[in-house]
Design a protein around this motif. Structure first.
Motif, PDB file in Angstrom:
ATOM      1  N   ASN A   1       0.831  -1.203   0.000  1.00 16.71           N
ATOM      2  CA  ASN A   1       0.000   0.000   0.000  1.00 16.71           C
ATOM      3  C   ASN A   1       0.861   1.246   0.000  1.00 16.71           C
ATOM      4  OD1 ASN A   1      -3.026  -0.377   0.163  1.00 16.71           O
ATOM      5  ND2 ASN A   1      -2.335  -1.915   1.633  1.00 16.71           N
ATOM      6  N   PRO A   2       0.285   2.396  -0.370  1.00 16.84           N
ATOM      7  CA  PRO A   2       1.066   3.638  -0.387  1.00 16.84           C
ATOM      8  C   PRO A   2       1.409   4.112   1.020  1.00 16.84           C
ATOM      9  CG  PRO A   2      -1.045   3.888  -1.549  1.00 16.84           C
ATOM     10  CD  PRO A   2      -1.075   2.593  -0.850  1.00 16.84           C
ATOM     11  N   GLU A   3       2.223   5.137   1.059  1.00 17.30           N
ATOM     12  CA  GLU A   3       2.621   5.782   2.312  1.00 17.30           C
ATOM     13  C   GLU A   3       1.421   6.091   3.203  1.00 17.30           C
ATOM     14  OE1 GLU A   3       3.770  10.390   3.354  1.00 17.30           O
ATOM     15  OE2 GLU A   3       4.663   9.466   1.584  1.00 17.30           O
ATOM     16  N   GLY A   4       1.538   5.714   4.477  1.00 19.06           N
ATOM     17  CA  GLY A   4       0.513   6.060   5.451  1.00 19.06           C
ATOM     18  C   GLY A   4      -0.699   5.159   5.458  1.00 19.06           C
ATOM     19  N   SER A   5      -0.730   4.125   4.596  1.00 20.28           N
ATOM     20  CA  SER A   5      -1.858   3.191   4.559  1.00 20.28           C
ATOM     21  C   SER A   5      -1.460   1.897   5.260  1.00 20.28           C
ATOM     22  CB  SER A   5      -2.269   2.879   3.122  1.00 20.28           C
ATOM     23  OG  SER A   5      -2.717   4.045   2.471  1.00 20.28           O
ATOM     24  N   PHE A   6      -2.283   1.474   6.201  1.00 16.00           N
ATOM     25  CA  PHE A   6      -1.993   0.276   6.979  1.00 16.00           C
ATOM     26  C   PHE A   6      -3.114  -0.736   6.741  1.00 16.00           C
ATOM     27  CE2 PHE A   6       0.237   3.677   9.008  1.00 16.00           C
ATOM     28  CZ  PHE A   6       1.409   3.130   9.488  1.00 16.00           C
ATOM     29  N   PHE A   7      -2.850  -1.701   5.840  1.00 14.01           N
ATOM     30  CA  PHE A   7      -3.883  -2.708   5.616  1.00 14.01           C
ATOM     31  C   PHE A   7      -3.817  -3.749   6.721  1.00 14.01           C
ATOM     32  CE2 PHE A   7      -5.737  -6.564   3.837  1.00 14.01           C
ATOM     33  CZ  PHE A   7      -6.972  -6.062   3.458  1.00 14.01           C
ATOM     34  N   TRP A   8      -4.997  -4.194   7.150  1.00 12.35           N
ATOM     35  CA  TRP A   8      -5.054  -5.202   8.206  1.00 12.35           C
ATOM     36  C   TRP A   8      -6.133  -6.214   7.882  1.00 12.35           C
ATOM     37  CZ3 TRP A   8      -9.595  -5.616  11.140  1.00 12.35           C
ATOM     38  CH2 TRP A   8     -10.486  -4.539  11.044  1.00 12.35           C
ATOM     39  N   ASP A   9      -5.971  -7.383   8.464  1.00  9.04           N
ATOM     40  CA  ASP A   9      -6.974  -8.425   8.270  1.00  9.04           C
ATOM     41  C   ASP A   9      -6.953  -9.332   9.492  1.00  9.04           C
ATOM     42  OD1 ASP A   9      -9.003  -9.812   7.096  1.00  9.04           O
ATOM     43  OD2 ASP A   9      -7.879 -10.402   5.312  1.00  9.04           O
ATOM     44  N   THR A  10      -8.040 -10.095   9.640  1.00  9.28           N
ATOM     45  CA  THR A  10      -8.121 -11.085  10.703  1.00  9.28           C
ATOM     46  C   THR A  10      -8.381 -12.441  10.071  1.00  9.28           C
ATOM     47  OG1 THR A  10     -10.492 -10.697  11.010  1.00  9.28           O
ATOM     48  CG2 THR A  10      -8.990  -9.418  12.384  1.00  9.28           C
ATOM     49  N   PHE A  11      -7.827 -13.478  10.652  1.00  8.69           N
ATOM     50  CA  PHE A  11      -8.059 -14.830  10.174  1.00  8.69           C
ATOM     51  C   PHE A  11      -7.913 -15.779  11.356  1.00  8.69           C
ATOM     52  CE2 PHE A  11      -3.789 -13.340   9.158  1.00  8.69           C
ATOM     53  CZ  PHE A  11      -2.956 -14.295   9.739  1.00  8.69           C
ATOM     54  N   THR A  12      -8.302 -17.016  11.158  1.00  8.19           N
ATOM     55  CA  THR A  12      -8.266 -18.015  12.227  1.00  8.19           C
ATOM     56  C   THR A  12      -7.312 -19.131  11.837  1.00  8.19           C
ATOM     57  OG1 THR A  12     -10.562 -17.502  12.782  1.00  8.19           O
ATOM     58  CG2 THR A  12      -9.654 -19.527  13.677  1.00  8.19           C
ATOM     59  N   ILE A  13      -6.479 -19.550  12.784  1.00  9.48           N
ATOM     60  CA  ILE A  13      -5.532 -20.641  12.553  1.00  9.48           C
ATOM     61  C   ILE A  13      -5.816 -21.772  13.539  1.00  9.48           C
ATOM     62  CG2 ILE A  13      -3.747 -19.057  11.728  1.00  9.48           C
ATOM     63  CD1 ILE A  13      -2.350 -19.457  14.471  1.00  9.48           C
ATOM     64  N   GLN A  14      -5.290 -22.933  13.217  1.00  4.01           N
ATOM     65  CA  GLN A  14      -5.390 -24.071  14.131  1.00  4.01           C
ATOM     66  C   GLN A  14      -3.996 -24.488  14.570  1.00  4.01           C
ATOM     67  OE1 GLN A  14      -7.235 -27.595  12.541  1.00  4.01           O
ATOM     68  NE2 GLN A  14      -7.562 -28.511  14.548  1.00  4.01           N
ATOM     69  N   VAL A  15      -3.779 -24.532  15.881  1.00  6.53           N
ATOM     70  CA  VAL A  15      -2.510 -24.985  16.445  1.00  6.53           C
ATOM     71  C   VAL A  15      -2.660 -26.463  16.800  1.00  6.53           C
ATOM     72  CG1 VAL A  15      -0.834 -24.698  18.296  1.00  6.53           C
ATOM     73  CG2 VAL A  15      -1.974 -22.692  17.310  1.00  6.53           C
ATOM     74  N   MET A  16      -1.756 -27.283  16.298  1.00  6.54           N
ATOM     75  CA  MET A  16      -1.835 -28.722  16.492  1.00  6.54           C
ATOM     76  C   MET A  16      -1.118 -29.131  17.779  1.00  6.54           C
ATOM     77  SD  MET A  16      -3.706 -29.158  14.007  1.00  6.54           S
ATOM     78  CE  MET A  16      -3.879 -30.935  14.250  1.00  6.54           C
ATOM     79  N   ASP A  17      -0.940 -30.437  17.942  1.00  9.42           N
ATOM     80  CA  ASP A  17      -0.398 -30.969  19.195  1.00  9.42           C
ATOM     81  C   ASP A  17       1.028 -30.519  19.467  1.00  9.42           C
ATOM     82  OD1 ASP A  17      -2.771 -32.263  19.592  1.00  9.42           O
ATOM     83  OD2 ASP A  17      -2.108 -34.174  18.729  1.00  9.42           O
ATOM     84  N   SER A  18       1.712 -30.029  18.429  1.00 10.02           N
ATOM     85  CA  SER A  18       3.080 -29.541  18.640  1.00 10.02           C
ATOM     86  C   SER A  18       3.115 -28.346  19.580  1.00 10.02           C
ATOM     87  CB  SER A  18       3.709 -29.147  17.304  1.00 10.02           C
ATOM     88  OG  SER A  18       2.994 -28.059  16.723  1.00 10.02           O
ATOM     89  N   GLY A  19       1.973 -27.625  19.689  1.00  4.84           N
ATOM     90  CA  GLY A  19       1.917 -26.468  20.578  1.00  4.84           C
ATOM     91  C   GLY A  19       2.656 -25.260  20.033  1.00  4.84           C
ATOM     92  N   VAL A  20       2.838 -25.208  18.717  1.00  7.54           N
ATOM     93  CA  VAL A  20       3.549 -24.088  18.106  1.00  7.54           C
ATOM     94  C   VAL A  20       2.756 -23.603  16.887  1.00  7.54           C
ATOM     95  CG1 VAL A  20       5.650 -23.326  16.933  1.00  7.54           C
ATOM     96  CG2 VAL A  20       5.805 -24.906  18.869  1.00  7.54           C
ATOM     97  N   ALA A  21       2.511 -22.298  16.831  1.00 10.04           N
ATOM     98  CA  ALA A  21       1.941 -21.674  15.634  1.00 10.04           C
ATOM     99  C   ALA A  21       3.097 -21.159  14.791  1.00 10.04           C
ATOM    100  CB  ALA A  21       1.020 -20.530  16.010  1.00 10.04           C
ATOM    101  N   GLU A  22       3.131 -21.566  13.534  1.00  7.34           N
ATOM    102  CA  GLU A  22       4.224 -21.201  12.637  1.00  7.34           C
ATOM    103  C   GLU A  22       3.693 -20.317  11.519  1.00  7.34           C
ATOM    104  OE1 GLU A  22       7.408 -24.102  11.410  1.00  7.34           O
ATOM    105  OE2 GLU A  22       6.459 -23.782   9.453  1.00  7.34           O
ATOM    106  N   PHE A  23       4.235 -19.088  11.427  1.00  7.89           N
ATOM    107  CA  PHE A  23       3.853 -18.138  10.382  1.00  7.89           C
ATOM    108  C   PHE A  23       5.056 -17.939   9.461  1.00  7.89           C
ATOM    109  CE2 PHE A  23       1.554 -17.182  14.247  1.00  7.89           C
ATOM    110  CZ  PHE A  23       0.248 -16.960  13.834  1.00  7.89           C
ATOM    111  N   LYS A  24       4.909 -18.301   8.203  1.00  8.45           N
ATOM    112  CA  LYS A  24       5.986 -18.085   7.234  1.00  8.45           C
ATOM    113  C   LYS A  24       5.739 -16.761   6.521  1.00  8.45           C
ATOM    114  CE  LYS A  24       7.482 -22.808   6.285  1.00  8.45           C
ATOM    115  NZ  LYS A  24       8.859 -22.567   6.770  1.00  8.45           N
ATOM    116  N   LEU A  25       6.735 -15.889   6.531  1.00  9.45           N
ATOM    117  CA  LEU A  25       6.668 -14.590   5.864  1.00  9.45           C
ATOM    118  C   LEU A  25       7.404 -14.720   4.543  1.00  9.45           C
ATOM    119  CD1 LEU A  25       7.539 -12.387   8.990  1.00  9.45           C
ATOM    120  CD2 LEU A  25       5.325 -13.320   8.299  1.00  9.45           C
ATOM    121  N   LEU A  26       6.694 -14.525   3.432  1.00 11.78           N
ATOM    122  CA  LEU A  26       7.208 -14.878   2.111  1.00 11.78           C
ATOM    123  C   LEU A  26       7.695 -13.661   1.335  1.00 11.78           C
ATOM    124  CD1 LEU A  26       4.340 -17.328   1.089  1.00 11.78           C
ATOM    125  CD2 LEU A  26       6.444 -17.854   2.347  1.00 11.78           C
ATOM    126  N   GLY A  27       8.728 -13.889   0.501  1.00  7.84           N
ATOM    127  CA  GLY A  27       9.205 -12.844  -0.405  1.00  7.84           C
ATOM    128  C   GLY A  27       9.613 -11.588   0.335  1.00  7.84           C
TER     129      GLY A  27
END
Length: 818
Positions: A295-321
């Motif tokens: 987005n251009p200067e001063g614009s902050f896009f946001w979103d909400t979503f739901t994830i499922q954490v499995m028995d490992s007890g760790v949520a893993e977010f991969k940040l791409l590119g």
């Protein structure tokens, strides 16, 4: 006891020794100053009055008399002082562009002024860095603050001054002091959430050397190499920080197994953001991807979503590119209300205390479910498109449905609303539209049903943008994706279908599959009835949106062609047939001609008929009018309506209009336009050809009277209204049945995309946003209001179609009562 006393005395001594001594000047003089009116004080002494942030009390050079730089402002003392610190408090106007760019601090050595600090490019160097392809420059540049503190070796002098080389000199305060202490620690602000008893966790991408306040956690990035951590010092304690990188990275957060709501934010207060693509692993070891577009200067896009954490007890977010991430909020779905409250608080920001939450008026009486609905896990209902559906909205008995239907004519965009009231938690809830088949059972690939979940988000709810009421309002037509629906909430969807112009009349069939974990898949029959007639043409009328995005030069820059085409095609799909001419002011006939022909070419390419365009120019003269008229006649393109003054409601603006409109009408054959009340029409008389009324009581908006009077005077009757901050039902009625009843020849709306500051926050400017659409990552996000305007104009087309049919067949029984 002795140790305690010693510690106390040491702290007291340190406080006394470390406290800065501020020197108040005996006299303050300046190279010039300005007096604008009785309420404003821009004299030099205001710079040392200790009052910060007043719009009416700061020093300003004499811009009325065009005082030439350098400008200077001087502090003089009765005796020499010893100082090592000067603080400047600059005049802030929402962006760094309002700050001083070229200035110096100087002291008097008894014979001449000597330089202490010289900043020849305080803003421009930073601006250059912000557009640099060198990320070391872009994200390593020091941020110019509006309140810089300059420290140096002690100096003894009786005069100190600031010299400003900008065209305009202005300053709120200047403080000269001796400070024996060290650097002031960074204030990171308060956490978004109240940590006591709250399950929402707040992760922020702060620089590694910053100390975090209670309730804030550092973003646990796997790698720090190649990551730039930035602090933009604003606009608040969450948006000011971000991490940015060209390399993939991973965030791992330890969480108990279960489902979690996640809020993610991406934006840069000072330059464009590359956005952030986030992949999260689900229980099938597949990755789902969420994209926060650039987005251009001063614009902050946001979103909400739901994830499922499995028995490992760790949520893993991969940040791409290439990615930029400000922070995350995370909470278990069982704490959704706390999570939404934290999102609301973040959206309202530092101005939260100024706004009042008002619960929406909606049906909340629960409908007893049938046994079949209990087994299904939700109640399906079909509310009118104009009904606003909130998460707390419950269905009425007559809204229950087991099938859905479109009705329309070839070439029309169709929409219908369907909603689901949950009776249990449903992970991965989603709708999937099937293929269409004609009455013979043949697949009809020309039409595809688009599915849009309606996004509910914090918005001001007053009719006018300056209001202070808000709630979580349904507005955006979001992209289709699985959702976690909590029991006892409602989710609305829009189904949309664009019928090709050659669609044959008749019946068509499809299905909508409704699915989610823990409930059986529901197949809802979806039918389409295409009318055996075409809708009447309405291009003899005028339909247009005011364009108000100050960050996008609409139709005036060749490099913006892709964005221009995107907007124009969207407007045309929503029944608009012209635009407000985008160029204001006047430089030369050559410049106007080039822009005018470019605008016409773009409108032609996007299928707009050749309708007039109002041209707003408050510096218009008869000579300019004549030159524009010649350009229009030579090219044979769209008529220009001369529009010197917008809304001449006040005495001052009306006086200007009374000078400019007769000036324009000195040129024979041109037509004029303005947005008016009846008083404006009465005063301007024959100098005003097209009168675009505001539809309010004080304007004396009386359509029957206006039409009768204009039949005598030859003037043309249009009206304009607020199209972005009203309920969909009101907007649709105005655009259709009201327009037909008024007898006006044109309707216009404010505004297509007018944002106060950040498009994705309605609370960061005095007037709020007036927008029918949002643009994110090169895609248009439509709104319920925008679709309602389209539906309303379609209503008008149906009325005209009926009138034309009755006029052709006056013997028909229906004609007698029409």
């Amino acid at each position: 006891m002795l140790n305690s006393r010693w510690i106390f005395l040491s702290l007291l001594l340190c406080t006394v020794l470390c406290q800065a001594e501020v020197f108040k000047p005996a006299r303050v003089t300046a190279s010039s100053f300005v007096i604008t009116n009785a309420s404003d004080n821009h004299r030099p002494e205001t710079i040392a009055d200790g009052v910060l942030g007043s719009n009416n009390a700061y020093w300003a050079s004499d811009f009325k008399s065009s005082a030439k730089p350098p400008h200077w402002l001087e502090f003089e003392y009765d005796e020499a002082i010893t100082f090592n610190e000067i603080k400047l408090d600059m005049v802030e106007r929402y962006s760094i562009s309002s700050l001083l760019n070229s200035f110096a601090l100087e002291y008097w050595d008894g014979k001449e002024y000597r330089t202490i600090i010289d900043k020849p490019k305080y803003i421009s160097e930073f601006r250059q860095a912000m557009v640099s392809s060198d990320w070391d420059l872009r994200y390593g540049a020091g941020l110019p603050t509006a309140h810089p503190v300059f420290r140096f070796s002690p100096i003894t002098a009786s005069k100190v001054r600031v010299v400003i080389r900008d065209s305009l000199g202005r300053l709120d305060e200047m403080t000269v002091a001796f400070n024996p202490g060290g650097e002031k620690k960074q204030d990171l602000g308060l956490p978004v959430i109240n940590v006591a008893g709250n399950q929402v966790r707040q992760f922020v991408c702060v620089p590694p050397d910053y100390t975090l306040p209670q309730g804030v956690e550092r973003m646990p990035l796997e790698r720090a190499e190649g990551v730039y951590f930035c602090d933009r010092l604003g606009p608040d304690g969450f948006r000011r920080f971000f991490a940015v990188s060209k390399n993939e990275n991973t965030v791992r957060i330890e969480l108990s197994p279960g489902y979690y709501d996640v809020f993610a934010l991406s934006g840069d207060f000072c330059t464009g953001s590359p956005g952030c693509s986030i992949k999260v692993q689900d229980r099938t070891w597949q990755y789902r991807q969420w994209v926060l577009p650039g987005n251009p200067e001063g614009s902050f896009f946001w979103d909400t979503f739901t994830i499922q954490v499995m028995d490992s007890g760790v949520a893993e977010f991969k940040l791409l590119g290439e990615w930029l991430l400000n922070g995350l909020l995370i909470a278990p779905v069982q704490a959704r209300q706390d999570f939404l409250a934290a999102v609301d608080k973040l959206m309202l920001g530092n101005q939260a205390a100024k706004f009042v939450y008002r619960a929406p008026e909606t049906n909340i009486v629960e409908l007893p479910p049938t046994e079949q609905e209990r087994a299904q896990g939700f109640i399906t209902f079909n509310p009118p498109k104009e009904q606003r559906i909130f998460p707390q909205t419950t269905p009425l008995p007559e809204q229950r449905t087991s099938q859905l239907q479109f009705n329309g004519a070839a070439g029309q965009r169709l929409a219908l609303s369907v909603a689901f009231r949950t009776l249990q938690d449903i992970p991965n809830f989603q709708l999937v539209a099937g293929a269409w088949k004609d009455s013979a059972g043949r697949t009809w690939p020309a039409a595809v049903t688009a599915v849009h979940p309606i996004r509910v988000w914090p918005q001001r709810t007053d009719h006018k943008g300056a209001g202070k009421l808000w709630n979580r309002a349904p507005e955006l037509l979001a992209e289709n994706s699985p959702r976690y629906l909590v029991s006892g909430t409602t989710q609305q969807y829009y189904l949309m279908l664009d019928l090709p112009q050659d669609t044959a009349p008749g019946s068509y069939q499809s299905t909508v599959s409704v699915m989610g974990e823990g409930c059986p898949t529901l197949e809802i029959p979806l039918t389409l009835e295409v009318h055996p007639f075409s809708l009447a043409d309405i291009d003899d009328m005028y339909f247009a949106m005011y364009n108000g995005d100050a960050n996008f030069s609409f139709l005036t820059r060749p490099e913006n062609r892709e964005g221009d085409i995107l907007r124009l095609r969207d407007m045309r799909r929503h029944n608009m047939n012209s635009v407000i001419y985008p160029q204001s002011g006047w430089t030369s006939a050559e410049d106007f001609s080039a822009c005018y022909q470019q605008v016409n070419a773009l409108l032609d390419e996007c299928g707009f008929p050749r309708k007039p365009m109002p041209y707003h120019n408050s510096g218009i003269t008869a000579d300019i009018t004549s030159q524009v008229k010649d350009i229009v006649q030579k090219t044979g393109l769209r008529e220009i309506l001369f529009y010197p003054v917008d809304e001449p409601f006040s005495r001052n603006k009306l006086e200007i209009a009374l000078q400019l409109y007769p000036e324009v009408k000195k040129v024979p054959g041109v037509r004029t336009y303005s947005t008016v009340t009846q008083n404006c029409v009465d005063k301007l008389g024959a100098s005003l050809d097209i009168c675009c009324y505001t539809i309010t009581g004080y304007a004396k908006f009386q359509p029957d009277r206006i039409r009768e009077e204009f039949a005598r005077t030859g003037q043309e009757f249009w009206w304009y209204s607020n199209g972005a901050r009203e309920y969909p039902a009101a907007v649709r009625y105005k655009a259709g049945f009201f327009f037909h009843r008024s007898g006006a020849k044109g309707q216009l709306y404010w505004a297509y995309d007018n944002f106060g500051r950040d498009p994705f926050s309605d609370f960061d400017s005095a007037q709020g946003d007036h927008a029918a659409i949002y643009i994110n990552g090169g895609k248009i996000i439509s709104t319920l209001q925008w679709e309602a305007i389209r539906e309303g104009i379609d209503d008008f087309r149906y009325l005209r179609t009926l009138e034309q049919a009755l006029a052709k067949h006056p013997e028909h029984p229906a004609a007698a009562g029409a």
